[in-house]
Write a protein that holds these residues in place. Structure first.
Motif, PDB file in Angstrom:
ATOM      1  N   LEU A 208       0.821  -1.205   0.000  1.00 26.99           N
ATOM      2  CA  LEU A 208       0.000   0.000   0.000  1.00 26.99           C
ATOM      3  C   LEU A 208       0.859   1.261   0.000  1.00 26.99           C
ATOM      4  N   GLN A 209       2.029   1.191   0.629  1.00 28.25           N
ATOM      5  CA  GLN A 209       2.933   2.346   0.634  1.00 28.25           C
ATOM      6  C   GLN A 209       3.388   2.674  -0.775  1.00 28.25           C
ATOM      7  N   ASN A 210       3.621   1.635  -1.579  1.00 26.04           N
ATOM      8  CA  ASN A 210       4.016   1.864  -2.966  1.00 26.04           C
ATOM      9  C   ASN A 210       2.884   2.502  -3.764  1.00 26.04           C
ATOM     10  N   ILE A 211       1.645   2.085  -3.482  1.00 23.03           N
ATOM     11  CA  ILE A 211       0.488   2.681  -4.142  1.00 23.03           C
ATOM     12  C   ILE A 211       0.380   4.157  -3.759  1.00 23.03           C
ATOM     13  N   TRP A 212       0.562   4.441  -2.472  1.00 25.26           N
ATOM     14  CA  TRP A 212       0.504   5.822  -1.979  1.00 25.26           C
ATOM     15  C   TRP A 212       1.577   6.673  -2.659  1.00 25.26           C
TER      16      TRP A 212
END
Length: 220
Positions: A208-212
């Motif tokens: 999710l951090q990569n998506i953010w």
């Protein structure tokens, strides 16, 4: 670099160094703050303290959106058709995932039925719809989602509860035990669940951090 050529261990950031917060990354496992480094294609950054994965090179959100849309279509197929067809002495019986869960309630196995509904229907559907909302807003409408933070928080909370692959393994084990006693014909939903399991694993592999971070890059 470690022995694995695709593994990069980041060292914790020194407190006395003043750097931009965008150049830092926090470990989701131990909360250690590390300085980001540029990764080559195929490399992944890991925390030097606990070994948890920190981030990967940016991936196209459009590709992820395509996976999510495909997963939604396959999810509908998996829940619309029978999982298996069982034939015994000329009589046949078939059921869908929802039908199997409802059967648990009818035989006073409400706890098992609830688990089936939550882990193989409700939570996977929520995960798919939340990602569809976030990614379609960014890639198609070109806007930052209004409820981006709540959506990603819900995704973080629900990801571990999506167990389509566990359900699939349980069905396959049951079918193996039944093969010698009845005629078992795999239904469309069984193949759909197999494909859905692969898609969900591929989607869950993107942090999710990569998506953010990719959303910040696209919206900047």
């Amino acid at each position: 670099m470690s022995d694995d050529s695709n593994r990069v261990n980041l060292q914790p950031s020194a407190k006395e160094n003043r750097i931009s917060t965008t150049a830092l990354v926090g470990c989701e496992e131990c909360d250690t703050i590390s300085r980001k480094v540029t990764l080559a294609s195929g490399e992944r950054a890991f925390c030097a303290c606990c070994g948890g994965e920190l981030y990967q090179p940016p991936k196209s959100l459009m590709n992820l959106l395509a996976l999510v849309v495909t997963a939604l279509i396959v999810f509908v197929l998996a829940n619309s058709y029978p999982i298996v067809i069982v034939e015994l002495q000329g009589n046949s019986s078939e059921t869908t995932l929802i039908g199997a869960a409802m059967a648990m309630f009818k035989i006073d196995r409400a706890f098992v039925g609830t688990l089936i509904l939550i882990t193989t229907f409700i939570v996977p559907l929520i995960n798919i719809l939340l990602l569809l909302y976030v990614l379609s807003s960014v890639e198609i409408r070109k806007i930052r989602p209004k409820f981006l933070i709540p959506a990603l928080r819900l995704l973080s909370a629900f990801r571990t509860w999506a167990m389509v692959e566990v359900f699939l393994v349980g069905v396959l084990v049951t079918l193996v035990k039944l093969v010698g006693m009845v005629v078992v014909i795999p239904g469309i939903a069984l193949w759909a669940f197999a494909i859905l399991s692969i898609l969900m694993v591929a989607i869950a592999s993107v942090q999710l951090q990569n998506i953010w971070n990719e959303i910040d890059r696209c919206m900047s």
